[in-house]
Design an enzyme around this catalytic site. Sequence first.
Site, PDB file in Angstrom:
ATOM      1  N   GLY A   1       0.774  -1.240   0.000  1.00 54.53           N
ATOM      2  CA  GLY A   1       0.000   0.000   0.000  1.00 54.53           C
ATOM      3  C   GLY A   1       0.802   1.285   0.000  1.00 54.53           C
ATOM      4  O   GLY A   1       0.296   2.335   0.405  1.00 54.53           O
TER       5      GLY A   1
ATOM      6  N   ASN B   1       1.761   3.074  -2.607  1.00 57.01           N
ATOM      7  CA  ASN B   1       1.139   4.034  -3.538  1.00 57.01           C
ATOM      8  C   ASN B   1      -0.146   4.598  -2.951  1.00 57.01           C
ATOM      9  O   ASN B   1      -0.423   5.792  -3.067  1.00 57.01           O
ATOM     10  CB  ASN B   1       0.880   3.377  -4.893  1.00 57.01           C
ATOM     11  CG  ASN B   1       2.117   3.390  -5.766  1.00 57.01           C
ATOM     12  OD1 ASN B   1       2.557   4.453  -6.199  1.00 57.01           O
ATOM     13  ND2 ASN B   1       2.706   2.228  -5.992  1.00 57.01           N
TER      14      ASN B   1
ATOM     15  N   HIS C   1       1.535   1.126 -13.193  1.00 62.34           N
ATOM     16  CA  HIS C   1       2.269  -0.076 -13.595  1.00 62.34           C
ATOM     17  C   HIS C   1       3.768   0.244 -13.574  1.00 62.34           C
ATOM     18  O   HIS C   1       4.183   1.282 -14.091  1.00 62.34           O
ATOM     19  CB  HIS C   1       1.830  -0.513 -14.999  1.00 62.34           C
ATOM     20  CG  HIS C   1       2.517  -1.763 -15.437  1.00 62.34           C
ATOM     21  ND1 HIS C   1       2.155  -3.009 -14.971  1.00 62.34           N
ATOM     22  CD2 HIS C   1       3.574  -1.956 -16.258  1.00 62.34           C
ATOM     23  CE1 HIS C   1       2.960  -3.921 -15.503  1.00 62.34           C
ATOM     24  NE2 HIS C   1       3.823  -3.313 -16.281  1.00 62.34           N
TER      25      HIS C   1
END
Length: 212
Positions: free
Chosen positions: A12, A14, A105
């Site tokens: 977590g 990000n 990504h």
Amino acid sequence: MKSLVILISGRGSNMQTLLDAKLPAKTITVISNNPAATGLEIARSRHIQTHVVDHRAYPDRETFDAALAEKIDACQPDLVALAGFMRILGDSFASHYQNRLINIHPSLLPAFSGLNTHTRALKEGVKIHGCTVHFVTSQLDHGPIIIQAAVPVLPEDTPEALAARVLQQEHRIYPQAVRWFLEDRLTLTNSCVEIRAAAIENHALYSPPLDQ
Ligand code: GRF
């Protein structure tokens, strides 16, 4: 103001940068498919509403996707942000959230879609690697690109060292992309994203650098 749902599966980091970014969002909700995701603790410690939709409780992808969508839709989000969400979502999920589902990504898409991007980048000997925030379509790790950040690949790099360098940039570009969305500054035309008022710099990045 708009509402945001963040989907996570694990660490977590990000998600944390999104929570720390003081985004102009009316509400933020975090949903994990993994009850043990450490990101859930981080969100709870910030008094963010969290939910778990455990994929192991569903017999197949379709029923899991439907249960997840029901939980998301109850939050009436304008934007759903995948932040290290490690389940592949089906076509109908992607089309239900068309133009309001984004992902980060860890590669410069369309290169290195899928898993183990840093190991594969090193194996290919690329000199520049990076990360991408994009709208999600039914094609895995494809979809209109919002922002990318590039980093050099250094001669002594391990996958871990390269991942850490890329992650630093993920933490810069994801809050920026979400902020642009929440501020209505993104326009999708012919599968390309236009960003209103972003100053584009005409600088090349060389890796390794040119001889002076
Ligand atoms: C990030 O590298 C993200 O790009 C990828 O999975 C990782 C998740 O990290 N999809 P975190 O959970 O955000 O720390």
